[in-house]
Design an enzyme around this catalytic site. Structure first.
Site, PDB file in Angstrom:
ATOM      1  CB  THR A  11      18.134 -40.056   0.681  1.00 38.74           C
ATOM      2  OG1 THR A  11      18.914 -41.254   0.537  1.00 38.74           O
ATOM      3  CG2 THR A  11      19.038 -38.923   1.129  1.00 38.74           C
ATOM      4  CE  LYS A  19      22.552 -42.085  -0.010  1.00 37.72           C
ATOM      5  NZ  LYS A  19      21.257 -42.742  -0.233  1.00 37.72           N
ATOM      6  CE  LYS A  38      15.601 -36.540  -2.688  1.00 36.51           C
ATOM      7  NZ  LYS A  38      16.107 -36.993  -1.359  1.00 36.51           N
TER       8      LYS A  38
END
Length: 268
Positions: free
Chosen positions: A95, A167, A235
């Site tokens: 990701t 995502k 993140k």
């Protein structure tokens, strides 16, 4: 399809094993030799460098942690891009920022499919991951047989970067849901309802969610989730916030709730 796999962690490891068990010729590389030793029973080959892995592969799958890790294994004289033949495909299961995948696709001379996954290690081991893919139609089609060895569902969402956007939105919404569940449980306790019992009740009704299941199974707080995934969620929320700001998009209540969850997890 000859497949190389880099990133043999709690999710990537089961994915690589599924590829080997499906009969695809598999080459592995890892920084720590003990990581690849666990695949001695699969017939997978271990490469000395990412370049050597790529030279033996038609498709290279990356399941490393973040943008810098993707760049590190791709670039340099011993990197994947130095060994992958023209026509090869790099699938980024990590990701990362969508622009990372777009930049690699524009400059690397190979085809790139961004294919982040959702579900976790157990879903990978059972072959029921969700793969969110972005890339050229033909490149995604080439990858499908490999992806389907560990995925229960593969969704092609558009051009390179589209999978990463999906995502990040998934992780943003999950993080936001953590805040609403945790604060609902706290409110329940203040109102005299046992949060543990409430979790079981809500799980059978319209309020059910993956976040509810996760928090109920963690004693009603976000502490366990924070320890395992807090930094990664921080993140990903940050990446999504950057995308929204660049696009001039209104992020709305979901980002506010996600920020509240990060504060609860003490990782904001």
């Amino acid at each position: 399809m000859r497949t190389g796999f880099i990133g043999l962690g709690s999710q990537g490891g089961p994915m690589a094993r599924r590829i080997a068990e499906a009969g695809f010729p598999l080459t592995l590389w890892a920084r720590r030799p003990e990581t690849t030793a666990a695949f001695a029973d699969t017939g997978a080959t271990v490469a000395a460098t990412p370049r050597e892995l790529a030279a033996a592969s038609d498709l290279v799958c990356l399941c490393v942690v973040g943008d810098a890790d993707v760049r590190q294994v791709l670039d340099g004289p011993d990197g994947v891009l130095a060994g992958l033949a023209p026509g090869g495909v790099v699938a980024v299961h990590s990701t990362v920022h969508p622009d990372t995948c777009r930049e690699i696709a524009a400059t690397a001379g190979v085809r790139v499919v961004d294919a982040p996954v959702s579900g976790g290690g157990q879903a990978a081991a059972e072959g029921r991951l969700l793969v969110m893919a972005g890339g050229e139609d033909e490149a995604v089609r080439r990858c499908l047989p490999v992806f389907e060895s560990y995925a229960g569902r593969v969704e092609h969402l558009g051009a390179v970067g589209a999978g990463q956007v999906a995502k990040l939105l998934n992780n943003l919404l999950f993080t936001a849901n953590l805040a609403t569940v945790a604060t609902t449980f706290a409110l329940a306790a203040d109102l005299g309802v046992d949060p543990a019992r409430l979790g079981g009740v809500l799980g059978g009704g319209t309020a059910n969610s993956f976040a509810l299941t996760a928090i109920t199974g963690s004693g009603g707080t976000v502490d366990t989730i924070a320890a395992h995934a807090g930094d990664l969620l921080r993140k990903d929320v940050g990446l999504l916030r950057d995308l929204a700001e660049r696009a001039g998009a209104e992020s709305g209540a979901v980002v506010t709730a996600a920020d509240a969850a990060l504060t609860l997890m003490r990782v904001g």
